[in-house]
Write a protein that holds these residues in place. Structure first.
Motif, mmCIF file in Angstrom:
data_model
loop_
_atom_site.group_PDB
_atom_site.id
_atom_site.type_symbol
_atom_site.label_atom_id
_atom_site.label_comp_id
_atom_site.label_asym_id
_atom_site.label_seq_id
_atom_site.Cartn_x
_atom_site.Cartn_y
_atom_site.Cartn_z
ATOM 1 N N LEU A 63 0.769 -1.461 0.583
ATOM 2 C CA LEU A 63 -0.172 -0.201 -0.180
ATOM 3 C C LEU A 63 1.035 1.255 -0.026
ATOM 4 O O LEU A 63 0.146 1.956 -1.023
ATOM 5 N N LEU A 64 1.815 1.600 1.459
ATOM 6 C CA LEU A 64 3.072 2.507 1.226
ATOM 7 C C LEU A 64 3.860 2.299 0.526
ATOM 8 O O LEU A 64 4.511 1.195 0.541
ATOM 9 N N ILE A 140 3.824 3.992 -6.312
ATOM 10 C CA ILE A 140 3.547 3.869 -4.990
ATOM 11 C C ILE A 140 3.753 4.925 -4.841
ATOM 12 O O ILE A 140 2.796 5.963 -4.134
ATOM 13 N N VAL A 144 0.980 7.975 -3.566
ATOM 14 C CA VAL A 144 0.646 8.883 -1.713
ATOM 15 C C VAL A 144 1.005 10.048 -2.588
ATOM 16 O O VAL A 144 1.361 10.770 -1.824
ATOM 17 N N HIS A 494 -8.944 5.202 3.698
ATOM 18 C CA HIS A 494 -8.189 5.678 2.193
ATOM 19 C C HIS A 494 -7.793 4.533 1.596
ATOM 20 O O HIS A 494 -7.693 3.634 2.739
ATOM 21 N N SER A 496 -5.468 3.161 0.656
ATOM 22 C CA SER A 496 -4.180 2.830 0.956
ATOM 23 C C SER A 496 -3.678 3.023 2.264
ATOM 24 O O SER A 496 -2.408 3.363 3.392
ATOM 25 N N ASP A 521 -5.157 5.438 -5.308
ATOM 26 C CA ASP A 521 -4.149 5.817 -4.762
ATOM 27 C C ASP A 521 -3.766 4.604 -4.533
ATOM 28 O O ASP A 521 -2.630 4.162 -3.916
ATOM 29 N N VAL A 522 -3.881 3.295 -4.862
ATOM 30 C CA VAL A 522 -3.144 1.753 -4.841
ATOM 31 C C VAL A 522 -3.021 1.367 -5.770
ATOM 32 O O VAL A 522 -3.783 1.391 -6.839
ATOM 33 N N ASP A 540 3.693 -1.511 6.621
ATOM 34 C CA ASP A 540 2.829 -0.093 5.887
ATOM 35 C C ASP A 540 2.421 0.435 7.783
ATOM 36 O O ASP A 540 2.160 1.727 7.225
ATOM 37 N N SER A 544 2.447 5.013 8.027
ATOM 38 C CA SER A 544 1.007 5.062 7.809
ATOM 39 C C SER A 544 0.592 6.792 7.781
ATOM 40 O O SER A 544 0.098 7.633 7.442
ATOM 41 N N HIS A 551 -4.134 9.991 2.251
ATOM 42 C CA HIS A 551 -3.095 9.049 2.102
ATOM 43 C C HIS A 551 -2.784 8.753 3.102
ATOM 44 O O HIS A 551 -2.938 8.830 3.881
ATOM 45 N N GLY A 552 -2.801 6.803 3.082
ATOM 46 C CA GLY A 552 -2.261 6.035 4.298
ATOM 47 C C GLY A 552 -3.553 6.715 5.446
ATOM 48 O O GLY A 552 -4.928 6.978 4.865
#
Length: 597
Positions: A63-64, A140, A144, A494, A496, A521-522, A540, A544, A551-552
């Motif tokens: 994800l991040l 990625i 983000v 989110h 992400s 956003d993924v 992640d 985050s 995001h995150g």
């Protein structure tokens, strides 16, 4: 006949000395064998192949963006899993092959070529997967809105991950060697069956003692000491409030020291009446912020009563809006959410919260998951009892909110969704963990075909799940909701945000949100793999909140339009542009007034 002293018989001391010598001899020889087993023994071929395959997979995107230690954690955990799986699979295959008489051999004249081909394939696939993983990390980072990491981050992290997996292998082999040592010591004195069982118990006991000494006795104590020190810290850049409308300030029933570090930061923050008035263009009031912290000298129930006493003292019941927040494990609250309410209501509001723990959220959840739930439930019950004593026409509108573990705890105040809708005037839940009971209950009622990242419930009449502010008025696919009625509840999450999506079932089952691959956003290149994906998302989580807002686990600017919607500040379609402009002005004022880390 010859008389003389009788031959001496060995005494207990000599017998004991002989036994000790024997034990030492056995221990030394077994120790040498254990060291050879733990360090010098060759790697299992199937295990090595399994570790290589899972290492390739671990470079796949999550994800991040990853820091070096996130790379290390992903590769290390994945290789341990792959090696174990490979060893187990190899043994099964060998047993089955032996049972059916199957043998696979490579002719001696082809072995050298086979080794070179295998080594080339291993190096080639490893290089390709690593380079592809690095490129995905850049993708990625752009998704983000974060600067991509430099190449050294990926190199150091990969090397550290390989080192961690080797260390884990040595540790496991050392445990096996310890079991062998106990068997060697017990074998001369006990039957074979009893030797195996007792050596296993002794090994488990040894491992338990060492783990307890290391984890609980050192690591956990250090974490607790660090959390206590952080909570006691009185930062010089966090001034004590001068307003009587803040806990810890003049006339407050709560001392400045008693609030804890997160509480002190909360009550000292926010905008004053002048800044709010300049920003919204109308008369404003100084907002009320109430906070109390649990301690060893008072219970959670007493802390809740302290909050109610502060609400009485500050005249919070005379305000238009009252919002009850449930904090994270440390008692932290998101300033963006607090300030959004204060600007949108022109200060005609009061916010209240309690600190039920000073541990970070993961530790607070593992150590005592009941406390956040009790905190959310007790605070709401106490405030509702106090509101019931007031005439209905003068009561403030009551809202509840929470982020992360605070969302988990705040929602525990309600048995089900109907109770939530009948109890409060609205709610905002951000970054809700997947293990939250009310959320789990709610997701079973999602409309078929709606995306897992933003499910639709009852046409959006009362509850809306948003990943971006525009989804307050149209669903994730751009379709229309039903007429939005009061009370209004918003779940902000989110795509992400690893806090939202981490779930134990990731270990063995692909989740719907990954099957759909629609998160804006993924990266669509993200795939699910047993065991590995769970640890990727777990890695992640710690950072985050460090990514850009939106995001995150960072819920920042979007809290302004979200709270405007929940508070019922609707405008006609033709006035939405002007409202968006005012929201941008509020966002700018909050950003300028909030200390940046």
């Amino acid at each position: 006949m010859r008389f003389g002293p009788a031959p001496s018989r060995p005494g207990p001391t000599s017998w004991m000395g002989g036994a000790v010598a024997a034990v030492r001899a056995v221990t030394r020889s077994t120790g040498h064998r254990a060291r050879r087993l733990a360090i010098a023994a060759p790697l299992d071929t199937a295990g090595f192949l399994g570790a290589s395959a899972t290492a390739w997979i671990s470079t796949s995107p999550s994800l991040l963006p990853r820091t070096w230690w996130m790379w290390a954690a992903n590769i290390g955990v994945s290789e341990v899993y792959g090696y174990s799986l490979g060893v187990a699979s190899g043994r099964v295959v060998r047993r089955l092959s032996g049972a059916i008489g199957l043998q696979v051999r490579i002719a001696p004249e082809h072995r050298r070529r086979a080794r070179w081909v295998g080594a080339a394939a291993l190096v080639g696939i490893s290089t390709y997967s690593w380079v592809r993983g690095v490129l995905r990390q850049r993708e990625i980072s752009h998704l983000v809105q974060q600067e991509p990491k430099n190449l050294a981050t990926h190199v150091v992290g990969s090397a550290a991950g390989i080192g961690a997996s080797v260390g884990a292998l040595v540790l496991v082999r050392s445990v096996i060697a310890t079991a062998g040592l106990y068997r060697a010591l017990l074998r001369p004195y006990l039957p074979p069956r009893l030797v195996g069982a007792l050596s296993l118990l002794l090994t488990a006991a040894t491992l338990a003692v060492l783990t307890d000494r290391l984890v609980r006795g050192r690591l956990l104590e250090r974490v607790i000491e660090k959390a206590e020190a952080a909570n006691r810290l009185i930062a010089p850049d966090v001034p004590r409030p001068t307003s009587t409308l803040r806990s810890g300030g003049p006339e407050s029933l709560e001392t400045w020291q008693s609030l804890g570090a997160p509480g002190r930061k909360i009550v000292s923050g926010g905008a004053d009446r002048a800044l709010i008035a300049r920003t919204v263009g109308r008369e404003a009031m100084d907002p009320i912020r109430v906070y109390a912290a649990a301690s060893s000298s008072r219970s959670l129930e007493d802390t809740v009563q302290a909050v109610v006493a502060e609400l009485d003292r500050t005249g919070a019941w005379d305000r238009e809006v009252l919002v009850l927040f449930t904090g994270t494990g440390t008692g932290w609250l998101q300033e963006w959410s607090l300030s959004a309410i204060e600007f949108l209501t022109a200060g005609n509001c009061a916010t209240a919260s309690i600190q039920y723990s000073y541990f970070p959220s993961p530790l607070a959840y593992l150590a005592d998951r009941r406390s956040p739930q009790r905190a959310g439930r007790l605070l709401l019950q106490a405030v509702r009892r106090r509101l019931a004593e007031l005439p209905a026409e003068v009561r403030p509108a009551l809202y509840v909110a929470g982020e992360s573990l605070g969302s988990f705890g705040g929602q525990a105040a309600f048995r089900d969704v109907p109770e939530m809708l009948s109890t409060v005037d609205g709610a905002v839940w951000t970054g809700t963990p997947s293990f939250t009971p009310l959320w789990q209950q709610l997701t079973t009622q999602a409309r078929p075909g709606s995306p897992a990242v933003a499910p639709i419930f009852d046409g959006g009449r009362h509850i809306r799940v948003v990943t971006r502010p525009r989804e307050l008025h149209r669903n994730y696919w751009g379709g229309l909701y039903e007429q939005w009625q009061h009370p209004r509840v918003v779940y902000a999450q989110h795509p992400s945000d690893p806090v939202v999506w981490l779930d134990p079932s990731l270990l063995w089952r692909e989740p719907a949100w990954l099957q759909e691959r629609v998160g804006h956003d993924v990266t669509p290149a993200m795939r699910w793999f047993p065991w590995i994906t769970f640890w990727q998302i777990a890695a992640d989580m710690p950072l985050s909140i460090a990514v850009a807002g939106g995001h995150g686990h960072s819920y920042h600017e979007e809290m302004v339009p979200i709270w405007a919607a929940v508070l019922g500040q609707d405008v006609p379609e033709q006035e939405r542009r002007a409202q968006a402009g005012q929201h941008r002005a509020i966002v700018a004022a909050i950003r300028a007034n909030t200390p940046q880390k």
